[in-house]
Design a protein around this motif. Sequence first.
Motif, short mmCIF file in Angstrom:
data_model
loop_
_atom_site.label_atom_id
_atom_site.label_comp_id
_atom_site.label_asym_id
_atom_site.label_seq_id
_atom_site.Cartn_x
_atom_site.Cartn_y
_atom_site.Cartn_z
N THR A 22 33.92 36.41 46.04
CA THR A 22 35.28 35.84 46.00
C THR A 22 35.86 35.70 47.40
OG1 THR A 22 35.66 36.84 43.82
CG2 THR A 22 37.60 36.17 45.07
N ALA A 23 35.60 36.70 48.26
CA ALA A 23 36.07 36.63 49.65
C ALA A 23 35.42 35.45 50.37
CB ALA A 23 35.76 37.93 50.37
N PHE A 24 34.15 35.21 50.07
CA PHE A 24 33.45 34.08 50.69
C PHE A 24 34.11 32.76 50.29
CE2 PHE A 24 30.32 30.74 49.70
CZ PHE A 24 29.93 30.40 50.99
N GLY B 225 36.11 30.15 52.79
CA GLY B 225 35.70 28.76 52.89
C GLY B 225 36.82 27.79 52.55
N LEU B 226 37.57 28.10 51.50
CA LEU B 226 38.67 27.21 51.10
C LEU B 226 39.81 27.23 52.12
CD1 LEU B 226 38.69 28.01 47.29
CD2 LEU B 226 38.21 25.78 48.32
N ILE C 8 39.39 27.55 55.32
CA ILE C 8 38.93 26.69 56.42
C ILE C 8 39.13 25.22 56.05
CG2 ILE C 8 36.89 25.93 57.70
CD1 ILE C 8 35.88 28.81 57.59
N VAL C 9 38.77 24.88 54.80
CA VAL C 9 38.96 23.50 54.34
C VAL C 9 40.44 23.13 54.39
CG1 VAL C 9 38.77 21.95 52.35
CG2 VAL C 9 36.88 23.48 52.92
N ARG C 10 41.30 24.06 53.95
CA ARG C 10 42.75 23.80 53.98
C ARG C 10 43.22 23.57 55.41
NH1 ARG C 10 47.40 28.16 52.49
NH2 ARG C 10 46.55 29.10 54.38
N GLY C 11 42.70 24.40 56.34
CA GLY C 11 43.11 24.26 57.73
C GLY C 11 42.75 22.90 58.31
N VAL C 12 41.55 22.43 57.97
CA VAL C 12 41.12 21.10 58.44
C VAL C 12 41.99 20.02 57.81
CG1 VAL C 12 39.22 19.43 58.44
CG2 VAL C 12 38.75 21.86 58.85
N LEU D 3 41.71 27.57 43.17
CA LEU D 3 40.32 27.16 43.39
C LEU D 3 39.41 28.36 43.66
CD1 LEU D 3 40.78 23.92 45.52
CD2 LEU D 3 39.89 24.08 43.18
N THR D 4 39.95 29.36 44.35
CA THR D 4 39.17 30.58 44.61
C THR D 4 38.80 31.26 43.30
OG1 THR D 4 40.22 30.95 46.76
CG2 THR D 4 39.19 32.85 45.70
N VAL D 5 39.78 31.41 42.41
CA VAL D 5 39.51 32.02 41.10
C VAL D 5 38.54 31.17 40.29
CG1 VAL D 5 40.54 32.67 38.89
CG2 VAL D 5 41.72 33.21 41.04
#
Length: 379
Positions: free
Chosen positions: A87-89, A93-94, A96-100, A119-121
């Motif tokens: 879940t932490a992974f 990742g999400l 980072i995607v949000r930041g971009v 989305l993480t859940v």
Amino acid sequence: MPFVARFQRLKKKVFSFSVFAAVVAFCCTVGTVRLLDVSAPAWKDAVTGVVAFAWYAPLLLSFAKRAGLKGGAFVSLSYTLYFLFGTAFFLFGLLIVRGVFLLFVGAGIYDTDKAVAALTVLFSLYSLYGGVKFPTLKRVEIADAKISRPVRIVAVSDLHINETTPVSRVGKIVDAVNAQKPDIVVLPGDIVDDTPEKIAKQTDELARIEARGGVFITSGNHELYVGSRAWEERFSRLNLSFLNMSGTVPSGTNVYLAGLPDLRALPKNDPTTADRINGLLTDKPEGAYTVLLSHSPAVAKRLDKDKVDLQISGHTHGGQLFPFHWIVRRFNGGFLSGLYTMADGMKLYITRGAGGWGPPMRLFAPSEISVIDLKPFDS
């Protein structure tokens, strides 16, 4: 190498890996917390604690195992900690995607916190389902002029049997294999992930595999980690024919089946290694259809159609967790999963495996039991 020297070498490797894992976990914790950007001090402390606990989960589990935790308590802890790690992974990742995304559209325009959380859940639960569900049957047909009659090969790789693996799951996989009425069953490495005495009940089930021409196994990198010599003896007692730089013609077929240990077991930069592989393949009977078992798919780039007709490999898990697919492909000679035809016509089949390693999770890389039907051209 004397036992004491080997033990000291292993101890040093374990310590080095633990330090490396701790550093990576710290960096991921800091990165995740910074990307979350929690402003309230009380919440920030709580979130930092949960995130750190999740990233350090594999190390915590390792410490629990060394402390002697066993049985149901260890199994429950293992699933919980690895799920949190996965879940932490996904969260990292999400973020980072949000930041971009916000870098291009402008920060503050969209409220993305809820989307990231949802989305993480979603990814975590869906990948957990993908990791624990029963492997699918993947069917492949290969026609070749060398095949005199149909031969069915069932390939089961990367089971990664350990203390947390239910005996019933291994038994059901064996039943599914037997239901295919195979001529040959192959297990191309990473079948086990612990010492023989700790997973005796689970591996006892492997003795029930039935195949007219025999059941064959070769070592992967994880067999090397947990004692390849001990497992070679254990596999023999389970009626599994261990192919280690050796080959044979399974009964009732014109298939020459050869096996390589994992590349890590072969001498590095040894000029005789290539000669050993070539020597193994020149022992085949004339006109036989040659199948090579190699845990690592990258070996295919060292071979050609004159020596091998089909290589069967595992190791990649098909990427196991997206987006690791690209990384796994990069470090395995450009191969990921499925059937490949090399430039000279040699075939390479990579099974995604029937188990998994680390988090009990799979995303866009379902586990599988591979059924490979070799057929004459005219059938």
